[in-house]
Motif scaffolding. Sequence first.
Motif, mmCIF file in Angstrom:
data_model
loop_
_atom_site.group_PDB
_atom_site.id
_atom_site.type_symbol
_atom_site.label_atom_id
_atom_site.label_comp_id
_atom_site.label_asym_id
_atom_site.label_seq_id
_atom_site.Cartn_x
_atom_site.Cartn_y
_atom_site.Cartn_z
ATOM 1 N N GLY A 1 -4.781 -13.911 10.891
ATOM 2 C CA GLY A 1 -4.990 -14.135 12.158
ATOM 3 C C GLY A 1 -5.589 -15.651 12.143
ATOM 4 O O GLY A 1 -5.544 -16.205 10.770
ATOM 5 N N LEU A 2 -5.636 -16.402 13.329
ATOM 6 C CA LEU A 2 -5.836 -17.641 13.393
ATOM 7 C C LEU A 2 -6.833 -18.182 13.914
ATOM 8 O O LEU A 2 -7.124 -19.116 14.162
ATOM 9 C CB LEU A 2 -5.087 -18.427 14.669
ATOM 10 C CG LEU A 2 -2.975 -18.108 14.481
ATOM 11 C CD1 LEU A 2 -2.287 -18.018 15.406
ATOM 12 C CD2 LEU A 2 -3.184 -18.943 13.255
ATOM 13 N N GLY A 3 -8.120 -17.198 14.107
ATOM 14 C CA GLY A 3 -9.587 -17.660 14.801
ATOM 15 C C GLY A 3 -9.913 -17.416 15.903
ATOM 16 O O GLY A 3 -10.389 -18.258 16.962
ATOM 17 N N SER A 4 -8.967 -16.440 16.919
ATOM 18 C CA SER A 4 -9.545 -16.493 18.423
ATOM 19 C C SER A 4 -10.094 -15.905 18.702
ATOM 20 O O SER A 4 -10.397 -15.087 17.680
ATOM 21 C CB SER A 4 -7.962 -16.215 19.113
ATOM 22 O OG SER A 4 -7.425 -14.889 18.948
ATOM 23 N N PHE A 5 -10.764 -15.236 19.414
ATOM 24 C CA PHE A 5 -11.089 -14.373 19.909
ATOM 25 C C PHE A 5 -11.163 -12.818 19.788
ATOM 26 O O PHE A 5 -11.350 -12.164 20.377
ATOM 27 C CB PHE A 5 -11.848 -14.569 21.407
ATOM 28 C CG PHE A 5 -12.353 -15.619 21.511
ATOM 29 C CD1 PHE A 5 -13.247 -16.424 21.138
ATOM 30 C CD2 PHE A 5 -12.456 -15.911 23.367
ATOM 31 C CE1 PHE A 5 -13.898 -18.014 21.159
ATOM 32 C CE2 PHE A 5 -13.338 -16.916 23.437
ATOM 33 C CZ PHE A 5 -14.015 -18.056 22.666
ATOM 34 N N LEU A 6 -9.294 -12.728 19.901
ATOM 35 C CA LEU A 6 -8.904 -11.418 19.720
ATOM 36 C C LEU A 6 -8.740 -11.275 18.666
ATOM 37 O O LEU A 6 -8.730 -12.255 17.158
ATOM 38 C CB LEU A 6 -7.172 -11.731 19.918
ATOM 39 C CG LEU A 6 -7.419 -12.085 22.011
ATOM 40 C CD1 LEU A 6 -5.969 -12.552 22.137
ATOM 41 C CD2 LEU A 6 -7.662 -10.969 22.998
ATOM 42 N N ASP A 7 -8.277 -10.016 17.748
ATOM 43 C CA ASP A 7 -8.789 -9.511 16.725
ATOM 44 C C ASP A 7 -7.019 -9.408 16.312
ATOM 45 O O ASP A 7 -5.862 -8.110 16.811
ATOM 46 C CB ASP A 7 -8.960 -8.023 16.952
ATOM 47 C CG ASP A 7 -8.885 -7.879 15.308
ATOM 48 O OD1 ASP A 7 -8.145 -8.231 14.149
ATOM 49 O OD2 ASP A 7 -9.142 -6.096 14.713
ATOM 50 N N GLU A 8 -6.085 -10.190 15.945
ATOM 51 C CA GLU A 8 -4.533 -10.483 16.291
ATOM 52 C C GLU A 8 -3.919 -9.738 15.495
ATOM 53 O O GLU A 8 -2.643 -9.205 15.665
ATOM 54 C CB GLU A 8 -3.924 -12.501 16.177
ATOM 55 C CG GLU A 8 -4.964 -12.740 16.900
ATOM 56 C CD GLU A 8 -4.771 -14.768 16.002
ATOM 57 O OE1 GLU A 8 -4.484 -15.021 16.963
ATOM 58 O OE2 GLU A 8 -5.822 -14.645 15.433
ATOM 59 N N HIS A 9 -4.479 -9.186 14.238
ATOM 60 C CA HIS A 9 -3.347 -8.702 12.538
ATOM 61 C C HIS A 9 -2.027 -8.863 12.424
ATOM 62 O O HIS A 9 -1.465 -8.410 13.053
ATOM 63 C CB HIS A 9 -3.593 -7.156 13.502
ATOM 64 C CG HIS A 9 -4.879 -6.456 12.868
ATOM 65 N ND1 HIS A 9 -4.999 -5.955 11.587
ATOM 66 C CD2 HIS A 9 -6.112 -6.211 14.053
ATOM 67 C CE1 HIS A 9 -6.132 -5.286 11.617
ATOM 68 N NE2 HIS A 9 -6.273 -6.295 13.111
ATOM 69 N N LEU A 10 -2.210 -10.865 12.711
ATOM 70 C CA LEU A 10 -0.730 -11.495 12.060
ATOM 71 C C LEU A 10 0.097 -11.010 10.870
ATOM 72 O O LEU A 10 -0.335 -10.293 9.891
ATOM 73 C CB LEU A 10 -0.950 -12.642 12.413
ATOM 74 C CG LEU A 10 -1.452 -13.123 12.993
ATOM 75 C CD1 LEU A 10 -1.941 -14.682 13.551
ATOM 76 C CD2 LEU A 10 -0.425 -13.109 14.803
ATOM 77 N N VAL A 11 1.376 -10.725 11.148
ATOM 78 C CA VAL A 11 1.345 -10.990 9.640
ATOM 79 C C VAL A 11 1.045 -11.737 8.433
ATOM 80 O O VAL A 11 0.828 -13.024 8.832
ATOM 81 C CB VAL A 11 3.168 -11.623 9.902
ATOM 82 C CG1 VAL A 11 3.662 -11.189 8.775
ATOM 83 C CG2 VAL A 11 3.991 -9.995 10.704
ATOM 84 N N PRO A 12 0.980 -11.210 7.033
ATOM 85 C CA PRO A 12 -0.109 -11.991 6.324
ATOM 86 C C PRO A 12 1.074 -13.742 5.948
ATOM 87 O O PRO A 12 2.075 -13.812 6.300
ATOM 88 C CB PRO A 12 -0.210 -11.298 5.073
ATOM 89 C CG PRO A 12 1.068 -10.205 5.123
ATOM 90 C CD PRO A 12 1.106 -10.480 6.843
ATOM 91 N N GLY A 13 -0.093 -14.760 5.914
ATOM 92 C CA GLY A 13 1.028 -15.962 5.467
ATOM 93 C C GLY A 13 1.384 -16.605 6.983
ATOM 94 O O GLY A 13 1.600 -17.901 7.698
ATOM 95 N N ARG A 14 1.249 -16.011 8.275
ATOM 96 C CA ARG A 14 0.824 -16.090 9.526
ATOM 97 C C ARG A 14 0.192 -16.802 10.425
ATOM 98 O O ARG A 14 0.420 -17.789 11.830
ATOM 99 C CB ARG A 14 2.456 -15.269 10.731
ATOM 100 C CG ARG A 14 3.660 -15.161 10.143
ATOM 101 C CD ARG A 14 3.782 -13.947 11.135
ATOM 102 N NE ARG A 14 5.517 -13.691 10.234
ATOM 103 C CZ ARG A 14 6.306 -12.747 11.137
ATOM 104 N NH1 ARG A 14 5.919 -12.501 12.079
ATOM 105 N NH2 ARG A 14 7.525 -12.289 10.434
ATOM 106 N N GLY A 15 -0.884 -16.543 10.045
ATOM 107 C CA GLY A 15 -2.486 -17.409 10.084
ATOM 108 C C GLY A 15 -2.806 -18.612 9.497
ATOM 109 O O GLY A 15 -2.275 -18.942 8.324
ATOM 110 N N GLY A 16 -4.254 -18.400 9.350
ATOM 111 C CA GLY A 16 -5.625 -19.207 8.271
ATOM 112 C C GLY A 16 -5.676 -18.758 7.515
ATOM 113 O O GLY A 16 -6.640 -19.546 7.002
ATOM 114 N N GLU A 17 -5.741 -17.143 7.394
ATOM 115 C CA GLU A 17 -6.845 -16.500 6.431
ATOM 116 C C GLU A 17 -6.652 -16.885 4.553
ATOM 117 O O GLU A 17 -5.251 -16.837 4.972
ATOM 118 C CB GLU A 17 -6.751 -15.388 6.802
ATOM 119 C CG GLU A 17 -7.980 -15.081 7.879
ATOM 120 C CD GLU A 17 -9.216 -15.615 7.670
ATOM 121 O OE1 GLU A 17 -9.825 -15.083 6.813
ATOM 122 O OE2 GLU A 17 -10.022 -16.802 8.323
ATOM 123 N N PRO A 18 -6.955 -17.082 4.036
ATOM 124 C CA PRO A 18 -6.266 -17.286 2.846
ATOM 125 C C PRO A 18 -5.874 -15.557 2.208
ATOM 126 O O PRO A 18 -6.238 -15.496 1.004
ATOM 127 C CB PRO A 18 -7.978 -17.931 1.770
ATOM 128 C CG PRO A 18 -9.192 -16.736 2.431
ATOM 129 C CD PRO A 18 -8.533 -17.229 4.134
#
Length: 265
Positions: A193-210
């Motif tokens: 996820g990118l830390g938005s208000f939405l629960d994004e459930h992005l593919v790992p590596g496409r957001g900002g989480e470790p």
Amino acid sequence: MTIRVGLSTASLYPDNAATAFATAARLGYDAIEVMVWTDPVTQEAGALRALSELHALPIVSVHAPTLLLTQRVWGTDPWGKVDRSIDLALEVGAGTVVLHPPFRWQREYAAGFVDGVALREHESGIRLAVENMYPWRTARREVMAYLPHWDPVGQPYDHVTLDLSHTATAGSDALLMAQSLGSRLAHLHLADGLGSFLDEHLVPGRGGEPCGAVLEHLADSGWSGDVVVEVSTRKVGRDQREVDLAEALAFARLALVPTRGASRI
């Protein structure tokens, strides 16, 4: 020990469980997590066992219908939903039931939640892994939507599910949470996820989480839980969905290779 990488049927939403099993088998996933929702197959042990046997994919976890989306699946009694999820897990051979903490308006359920979870774990032998959530936020306010809290680290649960999209939405330190939970961390939902208000459930590596660091920590710690890919593909076509789910699996496999001299939890 090799950590299994499973696929949540929620990653194929709104397609059905049969599609999820077939996709997971084709892409090389190790297992399945069943999200119980309006698809009748997700509620029926015999049908799920048949799919599991057909595709040679064990069902490692059942996600109870405790989301807003599934508030009327299996009635409106929250403990009834949890109990039926436990029964389903026992019938399909899953060792874990994933559930969300109560919504704040479910005050009676929330008041007995911690003890009720512990009692059901003891009686059933199934891990009830309570998932980390997040405050509901807008540009102007923040609402504490869950009781006793959205963050399970400080709660006395024996087993916890760590969701890496939820940590992004909450602004939590995912790696610190994994380290702090230690052996209480029973299950991981892999997403980003990118830390938005939405629960994004992005593919790992496409957001900002470790995501990679968390997986490496688990591999190096001799962790014995399951990693389940839970990403959103509902806005992409079928070809892109296959690419996304294959990419998520490859990301997990690469990061879950233990480094030399790994320690143990």
